[in-house]
Scaffold this active site. Structure first.
Site, short mmCIF file in Angstrom:
data_model
loop_
_atom_site.label_atom_id
_atom_site.label_comp_id
_atom_site.label_asym_id
_atom_site.label_seq_id
_atom_site.Cartn_x
_atom_site.Cartn_y
_atom_site.Cartn_z
N CYS A 1 3.92 -8.60 15.54
CA CYS A 1 5.13 -7.77 15.56
C CYS A 1 6.36 -8.65 15.36
O CYS A 1 7.45 -8.13 15.12
CB CYS A 1 5.33 -7.08 16.89
SG CYS A 1 4.11 -5.86 17.32
N HIS B 1 0.85 -1.20 0.00
CA HIS B 1 0.00 0.00 0.00
C HIS B 1 0.88 1.24 0.00
O HIS B 1 2.11 1.13 -0.05
CB HIS B 1 -1.02 -0.02 1.14
CG HIS B 1 -0.43 0.00 2.52
ND1 HIS B 1 0.30 1.05 3.00
CD2 HIS B 1 -0.45 -0.93 3.50
CE1 HIS B 1 0.69 0.79 4.24
NE2 HIS B 1 0.25 -0.42 4.56
N CYS C 1 -0.88 -6.69 22.99
CA CYS C 1 0.14 -5.93 22.27
C CYS C 1 -0.30 -4.47 22.19
O CYS C 1 -1.42 -4.18 21.77
CB CYS C 1 0.33 -6.51 20.87
SG CYS C 1 1.32 -5.45 19.80
N HIS D 1 -0.90 -3.69 18.28
CA HIS D 1 -2.00 -4.35 17.58
C HIS D 1 -3.27 -4.50 18.43
O HIS D 1 -4.32 -4.85 17.92
CB HIS D 1 -1.56 -5.73 17.08
CG HIS D 1 -0.55 -5.65 15.99
ND1 HIS D 1 0.80 -5.80 16.20
CD2 HIS D 1 -0.69 -5.39 14.67
CE1 HIS D 1 1.45 -5.66 15.05
NE2 HIS D 1 0.57 -5.40 14.10
N LYS E 1 -3.09 -2.21 6.43
CA LYS E 1 -3.98 -3.18 5.84
C LYS E 1 -4.96 -3.72 6.87
O LYS E 1 -6.13 -3.88 6.59
CB LYS E 1 -3.15 -4.31 5.23
CG LYS E 1 -3.94 -5.10 4.22
CD LYS E 1 -3.13 -6.26 3.70
CE LYS E 1 -4.05 -7.41 3.35
NZ LYS E 1 -3.54 -8.67 3.87
N LYS F 1 -3.38 5.50 11.31
CA LYS F 1 -2.32 5.01 10.45
C LYS F 1 -2.94 4.19 9.34
O LYS F 1 -3.85 3.40 9.57
CB LYS F 1 -1.38 4.12 11.26
CG LYS F 1 -0.22 3.60 10.42
CD LYS F 1 0.56 2.49 11.10
CE LYS F 1 1.67 2.00 10.18
NZ LYS F 1 2.23 0.73 10.58
N CYS G 1 4.42 -11.18 20.61
CA CYS G 1 3.36 -10.81 19.66
C CYS G 1 3.72 -11.37 18.29
O CYS G 1 4.71 -10.95 17.69
CB CYS G 1 3.18 -9.30 19.55
SG CYS G 1 2.06 -8.86 18.21
N HIS H 1 4.09 1.64 2.16
CA HIS H 1 5.32 1.01 1.68
C HIS H 1 5.91 1.83 0.53
O HIS H 1 7.11 2.06 0.45
CB HIS H 1 5.06 -0.42 1.19
CG HIS H 1 4.32 -1.27 2.17
ND1 HIS H 1 3.07 -1.79 1.90
CD2 HIS H 1 4.63 -1.65 3.43
CE1 HIS H 1 2.66 -2.48 2.95
NE2 HIS H 1 3.58 -2.42 3.89
#
Ligand code: MSP
Length: 497
Positions: free
Chosen positions: A128, A17, A143, A146, A298, A295, A125, A20
């Site tokens: 991560c 996306h 986490c 997340h 995805k 943020k 996690c 990146h």
């Protein structure tokens, strides 16, 4: 001079996306600029293809991990191609060359006495791929990033003696204050280091999708060490029959976002020192592209698809927008409406229109031959030192500020057209010399900004430079080119929506 710039390698279980694309475009802007300066440049991007989440995702789909990462790597390769990245190599951590080199390095870390066997017990996690320390655990053992439950892990594995590197790392960052940019990220990293470093797992035993430890092949390397090493391993096999390590290591810049600061600022240099290798010279930590307040990611489902944006606006517009809208180093919101506004006012009007008008006037008033004339003193002061200023900013990876410096001149040239009114000058023969000077100065100003904009707008700048009869990308100041070129009209560089 050798210049080596990298992007993070992206997880091979996700879909590419704009987040990146952002890191890759940033690195590409630096790489293109340094090539213009005649430096010997190597740019690296790629995919991170080992680890538990990938093995799990493949299992869920009923395919092999290799099939999964092959598919994903192809998508990332497509994406970096579409944003016109000029990386010199696309690394995949499943490359044989990478795996072999990783094993060599980890052997050295062990030989140097920084590896021991122990029992890991703690919270992990899987998303991560990170073992969490006490201050990284949210309510109900979740986490913090997340907000999902952590796993309690207990297994025998090999440890890396990270604790031994607390002092060397503190010293490293104290002696090299520019090593982590922006400053506040360096402070964050230093605070983390000073709070005390505990040894970390170097391997996992319950997993098979990874790089086997050379001395204990039942264990695979903890994916973060495998992944970080990509920056180093790529140089050894990117060019067949050639080892570029001597030439390009240590890297000039790692570009990454704040989510992976700890790994890059703490684990990575420590691991390199443990292997007897030099740490990277610098890293630039950028912020997040946000959609609204969140943020873009995805898992949150709020991604702006770079493919769609490029389809509509072109890669140049995307590259421009991202570094214009968001201060490089900070979080910033982006939106389709924002794209359209900047596209229209800045690219189509400020730049595209200026180009069309200038080319058209040279065509109309001087039969398409750019007059040879003295650069207008009204502009020389504005352009004075611009190449050096932009270069100095990009030396510091100040991608947005460098763009702003250039854009000040784009606006200046627009004002210059209004001030000098070439269409009035064209009406009287007595103003012919002045008109020559104005046309020359406009075209020469456009040439200078186009050359400087090239890293941001590789396609439209090249088109415009060709139309100006000066295709060279070499950086040179205002007045460096004499007139006499044959100038051509072009279709609008950024057609109105
Ligand atoms: N595989 C690891 C990195 C290993 S590097 C040795 C990883 N991969 S990732 O696919 O999650 O990519 C994270 C990186 O992608 C971020 O550090 C950043 O460079 C980029 N971005 C992903 N989402 C982003 C935004 N929303 N905004 C800006 N950059 C983002 O972590």
């Amino acid at each position: 001079m050798s210049y080596y710039v990298t992007t993070p390698i992206y997880y091979g279980n996700g879909e590419p996306h704009l987040g990146h694309a952002y890191s890759t475009m940033a690195a590409d802007i630096l790489a293109r600029h340094m090539r213009q300066r005649g430096e010997d440049v190597f740019m690296l991007t790629g995919t991170d293809e080992h680890g538990e989440p990938i093995a799990q995702a493949a299992e869920k789909e009923g395919i092999t991990p290799q099939q999964l990462v092959d598919r994903s790597a192809a998508q990332f390769q497509d994406m970096v191609g579409k944003v016109d990245s000029t990386h010199d190599f696309f690394i995949r951590t499943t490359d044989r060359g990478h795996i072999e080199r990783v094993q060599q390095v980890v052997n050295r870390v062990k030989e140097n006495g920084h590896v021991y066997k122990g029992i890991y017990e703690g919270w992990y996690c899987p998303r991560c791929a990170d073992f969490k320390s006490d201050n990284e655990i949210g309510p109900g053992d979740t986490c913090l990033i997340h907000e999902t439950p952590l796993q309690r892990e207990e297994e025998e594995n090999w440890f890396f003696r990270l604790s031994a590197f607390q002092e060397p790392l503190e010293k490293l960052y104290e002696e090299n204050p520019g090593m982590i940019e922006p400053d506040f990220r360096r402070n964050e990293a230093l605070a983390f280091i000073r709070s005390g470093l505990r040894d970390v797992s170097l391997s996992r035993s319950k997993l098979s999708w990874g790089v086997p430890l050379p001395w204990d092949p039942d264990q695979v390397m903890y994916v973060w060490f495998d992944a970080l090493l990509n920056y180093y391993t790529a140089l050894s096999y990117a060019r067949q029959g050639e080892d570029l390590t001597e030439k390009f290591w240590p890297a000039s810049w790692h570009i990454l976002a704040k989510d992976i600061l700890k790994f890059h600022a703490v684990y990575w240099p420590a691991f390199l020192l443990a292997a007897g290798l030099e740490p990277p010279q610098r890293m630039f930590i950028h912020g997040y592209l946000l959609m609204g307040e969140k943020k873009m990611s995805k898992s949150l489902g709020n991604v702006l698809d770079p493919f769609e944006v490029i389809e509509r606006f072109g890669a140049d517009a995307l590259r421009y927008y991202c570094f214009r809208e968001v201060t490089f180093g900070q979080d910033g919101s982006i939106s389709t409406a924002g794209f359209e506004a900047r596209y229209e006012t800045e690219l189509a009007n400020d730049f595209g229109n200026l180009a069309s008008r200038t080319l058209a006037m040279v065509g109309r008033y001087r039969d398409g031959i750019l007059p040879a004339a003295e650069p207008d003193p009204l502009l020389t002061a504005d352009f004075d030192g611009i190449v050096g200023r932009v270069g100095a900013l990009l030396d510091q990876a100040q991608i947005g500020q460098a763009l702003e410096e250039i854009w000040v001149l784009v606006r200046r040239l627009n004002r210059y057209v209004e001030e000098s009114q070439p269409w009035v000058l064209a009406k009287s023969d007595g103003d012919a010399v002045r008109l020559d000077q104005v046309l020359y100065s406009l075209a020469e100003g456009l040439r200078v900004v186009s050359v400087l904009l090239h890293p941001y707008l590789p396609n439209s700048s090249a088109t415009l430079l060709r139309a100006l009869g000066e295709p060279s990308l070499e950086l040179s100041g205002f007045g460096a080119r004499p007139g006499g070129q044959h100038v051509e009209r072009i279709e609008p560089l950024f057609p109105k929506l």
